[in-house]
Design a protein around this motif. Structure first.
Motif, short mmCIF file in Angstrom:
data_model
loop_
_atom_site.label_atom_id
_atom_site.label_comp_id
_atom_site.label_asym_id
_atom_site.label_seq_id
_atom_site.Cartn_x
_atom_site.Cartn_y
_atom_site.Cartn_z
N HIS A 69 0.83 -1.21 0.00
CA HIS A 69 0.00 0.00 0.00
C HIS A 69 0.87 1.26 0.00
CE1 HIS A 69 -3.75 2.23 1.25
NE2 HIS A 69 -2.82 3.09 1.64
N GLU A 126 1.67 4.20 -2.81
CA GLU A 126 1.38 5.62 -2.55
C GLU A 126 2.59 6.49 -2.93
OE1 GLU A 126 -0.05 6.15 1.47
OE2 GLU A 126 -2.10 5.66 0.88
N HIS A 171 -4.76 7.38 -1.50
CA HIS A 171 -5.17 6.28 -0.62
C HIS A 171 -6.12 5.28 -1.30
CE1 HIS A 171 -5.83 4.15 3.10
NE2 HIS A 171 -7.12 4.19 2.84
N HIS A 176 2.36 10.20 3.66
CA HIS A 176 1.70 10.68 4.86
C HIS A 176 2.60 10.56 6.09
CE1 HIS A 176 -1.33 8.96 2.06
NE2 HIS A 176 -1.73 10.21 2.10
MN LIG Z 1 -3.21 4.98 2.52
#
Ligand SMILES: [Mn+2]
Ligand SMILES: [Mn+2]
Ligand SMILES: [Mn+2]
Ligand SMILES: [Mn+2]
Lengths: 216, 216
Positions: free
Chosen positions: B78, B82, B97, B127
């Motif tokens: 993931h 990103e 996301h 993030h």
């Molecule tokens: Mn995410």
DNA sequence: ATAATTTTTTAGATAAGGCTAAAATTTTTT
DNA sequence: AAAAAATTTTAGCCTTATCTAAAAAATTAT
């Protein structure tokens, strides 16, 4: 929005129509998707309700304009991802297909547009297949099967008809790749096998092989 | 091999364990996945059979070593995706996301290894969250919530606790991003709202906001 | 033009993953 | 220590996408 299964049906029918024209039979779809005819019947009913194809009992199916656009978009995604894998991630052309089968179902218009930009708007995938634009259009290039080339004639390899790992590895082993010059030295009429000159080496290939190589 | 659903359960339980420790309740999983407790019970039985978690009726669940590794790998995918989207495809941090939620389920060990190489082995996602290595390990960085910072103290924004598009767009609008210096000018004891200095501008943010920003 | 064969559809089942409603269990209040 | 409330599980049902077996229709062979 279409499910993964629906998308795979659309893509298969799209590919079959490219070869056989309109009116694709239940059985041929079943064969292509390695499923059963009864499953196909169920699914094409659903797809007909979604207006992506026209279905009349016992008559096979044809994609609508909407269906063709939807299918072309999946093919576009598949081929752009294949370019990405080869150009950016060091995949070889025999490793990309199965991963692209997964990646083609990712839903994000921005993703595919930006990927196109990032890759420099490629027109061909690693197997010589054209990449449709957003409208589903692509330039159809002139090509013929190596098996149709006459003795003593020369062609340039511009594509393959089978993207399976096994076949592509066979080509690698014999130094056959896109852009290579191939000369037919002789043709065996009994089984259609060819003796060809590639990379200044003589090799003999079966009809099955020459039927899966496109030249120009 | 795990299904898309199974992977989402594993990932949710992994995140819940990171906050609350072992023994995650059925209800908390249901809340996180926006599903029903009865569905969770069914799924955790299946996952227990697959040895990725331990389940005792009415007692909640805990991931096994295997389950934690599996979950960390999904988180790794993931976050690498990103990074890819932001660094290579011009996505902003509030757009990645949902696409990463899809991409994290693509199955190909080579793909993720090569992506890691291609991105230059990033340690953080857009993030500020750490990217686990192949074994599931990552360096835990020192960080605290902005809401815990005292008056007249200064911190640097190093992460967010909420990756929703809405929240991140709010931060963009107020010029808050990773690496920025934030000084707390005053704290309202009634509602916990803060007046902060960022980018030489004074703004007031609610407790809910300061509870979702990490500083160092 | 029938009969045989092939193709396609229908009927009925199954598995995954979800739901609602009710029952069982645990936790909290009184 | 009961009673009330909350949580969790079970039972039964639904949808999607499959399958097998049987029936129906179309095609091919005689
Ligand atoms: Mn995410
Ligand atoms: Mn392919
Ligand atoms: Mn290809
Ligand atoms: Mn993130």
């Amino acid at each position: 929005m279409f499910s993964l299964s629906e998308e795979n049906y659309l893509k298969s029918i799209y590919h079959l129509e490219a070869i056989h024209g309109k009116g694709i039979s239940t059985n041929s779809i079943a064969k292509k998707l390695e499923t059963k005819a009864s499953s196909v019947t169920d699914m094409i009913k659903k797809l007909a309700e979604k207006k992506v194809l026209v279905y009349k009992k016992y008559q096979g199916v044809s994609l609508t304009v909407l269906g063709r656009k939807e299918a072309a978009n999946i093919v576009r995604k598949h081929r752009l991802w294949e370019v990405f894998l080869v150009d950016k991630l060091n995949f070889s052309w025999d490793e990309v297909h199965d991963v692209a089968e997964q990646l083609e179902h990712i839903k994000s218009p921005k993703l595919i547009d930006e990927l196109d930009v990032f890759l420099g708007f490629p027109k061909m995938d690693p197997h010589g297949d054209p990449i449709p634009d957003k409208e589903g259009n692509f330039q159809k290039i002139e090509k013929r099967l190596l098996s149709t080339l006459e003795e003593n004639k020369t062609g340039i390899c511009v594509g393959v008809n089978d993207s399976s790992s096994d076949f592509l590895k066979y080509l690698d082993k014999n130094n056959i790749s896109l852009g290579k010059k191939i000369k037919v030295l002789s043709k065996e009429s009994f089984d259609g096998s060819l003796t060809i000159l590639i990379h200044s080496k003589e090799i003999t290939i079966s009809k099955k092989i020459s039927n899966n190589i496109y030249i120009q």
